[in-house]
Design a protein around this motif. Structure first.
Motif, short mmCIF file in Angstrom:
data_model
loop_
_atom_site.label_atom_id
_atom_site.label_comp_id
_atom_site.label_asym_id
_atom_site.label_seq_id
_atom_site.Cartn_x
_atom_site.Cartn_y
_atom_site.Cartn_z
N HIS A 176 66.41 40.82 4.18
CA HIS A 176 67.63 40.59 4.97
C HIS A 176 67.46 39.39 5.91
O HIS A 176 68.45 38.82 6.36
CB HIS A 176 67.98 41.85 5.77
CG HIS A 176 66.96 42.20 6.82
ND1 HIS A 176 65.82 42.91 6.53
CD2 HIS A 176 66.91 41.92 8.16
CE1 HIS A 176 65.12 43.08 7.64
NE2 HIS A 176 65.74 42.48 8.64
N ARG A 177 66.21 39.00 6.15
CA ARG A 177 65.94 37.85 7.02
C ARG A 177 65.95 36.53 6.26
O ARG A 177 65.89 35.45 6.88
CB ARG A 177 64.57 38.02 7.69
CG ARG A 177 64.45 39.26 8.58
CD ARG A 177 63.05 39.38 9.16
NE ARG A 177 62.63 38.14 9.79
CZ ARG A 177 61.42 37.59 9.67
NH1 ARG A 177 60.52 38.18 8.89
NH2 ARG A 177 61.13 36.47 10.27
N TYR A 178 66.03 36.59 4.93
CA TYR A 178 65.91 35.37 4.12
C TYR A 178 67.09 35.29 3.14
O TYR A 178 67.01 35.82 2.03
CB TYR A 178 64.59 35.38 3.37
CG TYR A 178 63.39 35.64 4.26
CD1 TYR A 178 62.87 34.64 5.09
CD2 TYR A 178 62.79 36.91 4.32
CE1 TYR A 178 61.80 34.89 5.93
CE2 TYR A 178 61.72 37.16 5.15
CZ TYR A 178 61.23 36.14 5.95
OH TYR A 178 60.16 36.40 6.78
N PRO A 179 68.16 34.62 3.52
CA PRO A 179 69.37 34.58 2.68
C PRO A 179 69.15 33.97 1.30
O PRO A 179 69.92 34.26 0.37
CB PRO A 179 70.34 33.73 3.52
CG PRO A 179 69.84 33.83 4.92
CD PRO A 179 68.36 33.93 4.81
N ASN A 180 68.16 33.12 1.15
CA ASN A 180 67.93 32.47 -0.15
C ASN A 180 66.95 33.22 -1.03
O ASN A 180 66.51 32.71 -2.06
CB ASN A 180 67.44 31.03 0.04
CG ASN A 180 66.09 30.96 0.75
OD1 ASN A 180 65.77 31.83 1.56
ND2 ASN A 180 65.31 29.93 0.46
#
Length: 311
Positions: A176-180
């Motif tokens: 959830h902390r890394y959109p990519n």
């Protein structure tokens, strides 16, 4: 005008920078690879890149066998193939290399951990260290945060990993902390053999649904038409001395197609491996894959299908 046997508009394309690997995974034929260790000379990388650019060809993957992180000039090579993808077991993913790769024009990087079970991991990824791979993936997620390429974390589907879920991976790596970043699921395909193994059931038929769905440049420059041809048994040309167009329009491709229709497995020994269990049938999931490949020969559905099933 008749459609080409090997149509580069729909085929997948791969460049094997090296066939060397630092692991000996249970589902992989690296243990008995029928080719000598090789790294593609950089002059050949440049030749292939120039030819592909001239023909508007985008590389899907920078590997066939081997782990591309073992290739000394990997970031330089990736820059020659904008939009390509890199798949790795992540053991050799140092922070320096991670920063170099994150600044290349690749479309995605796939980090193959396969399972979150530290007991099971070494039986799948033989030679890997679970804790090191976890740390490397977490490091790369931070390095690639905000970058335009996609970071894929691979979950392998086998009988022993069937209880694991995508959500488990997402929570474990706090995606959830890394959109990519996202988790992808891969079936354990019969790359090593069509026989039943602890990793996959027995298989019958052309898994790709059509025998000319790939154009793969191996590390020595030879070209095969199938991603399961790990040993280079069905070579259709050589990029050291030929162009892409010369290879796909060659008599070899036509001869191989005639052999496939005639089920001449002496000419096509790798195809014969996939067809040796005549009493068997591909699993339902694989039948859908085959059907999709056939439909795509008429209607281009693969871009949507790939988003759904990560093939």
């Amino acid at each position: 005008m008749a459609q080409k046997i090997l149509d580069l508009r729909s085929a997948k394309v791969a460049v094997e920078l090296t066939n060397r690997c630092n692991m000996r995974c249970g589902m992989c034929p690296m243990n008995n690879l029928g080719r000598p260790d090789a790294d593609m000379p950089f002059w050949l990388v440049e030749k292939v890149a120039a030819d592909f650019k001239e023909n508007g060809i985008v590389v899907n993957w920078m590997h066939e066998m081997g782990d591309p992180l073992l290739y000394e000039r990997l970031p330089e090579a990736v820059r020659l193939f904008p939009g390509c993808s890199v798949s790795t077991n992540a053991m050799r993913l140092t922070e320096e290399l991670a920063r170099e790769l994150a600044d290349t024009p690749m479309r995605r990087i796939r980090l193959c951990i396969d399972t979150l079970n530290p007991r099971l991991y070494p039986t799948i990824r033989r030679g890997g260290v679970f804790e090191q791979v976890v740390a490397n993936i977490r490091m790369y997620l931070e390095v690639a945060k905000g970058k335009p390429h996609t970071v894929e974390i691979q979950r392998l589907i086998t009988t022993e990993t069937s209880q694991e879920r995508v959500r488990d991976f997402e929570e474990f790596f706090q995606l959830h902390r890394y959109p990519n970043a996202r988790v992808i699921e891969k079936t354990c395909e019969p790359l090593d053999t069509s026989d039943e193994t602890p990793f996959h059931q027995s298989f019958y038929g052309c898994f790709q649904g059509y025998p000319f769905k790939w154009f793969i440049v191996l590390a020595d420059g030879s070209v095969t038409h199938c991603c399961y041809d790990a040993h280079g048994q069905q070579i259709i040309g050589d990029m050291k001395t030929q162009t892409v167009r010369e290879i796909i329009e060659s008599e070899v491709v036509q001869r191989y197609m005639r052999a496939f229709k005639a089920q001449d497995w002496e000419t096509l020994p790798r195809c014969g491996e996939c067809y040796k269990h005549a009493e068997g049938r591909p699993p339902f999931y694989d039948q859908l894959i085959q059907l999709g490949h056939r439909i795509d020969r008429v209607i281009p559905i693969k871009p949507l299908a790939r988003r759904l099933i990560n093939r």
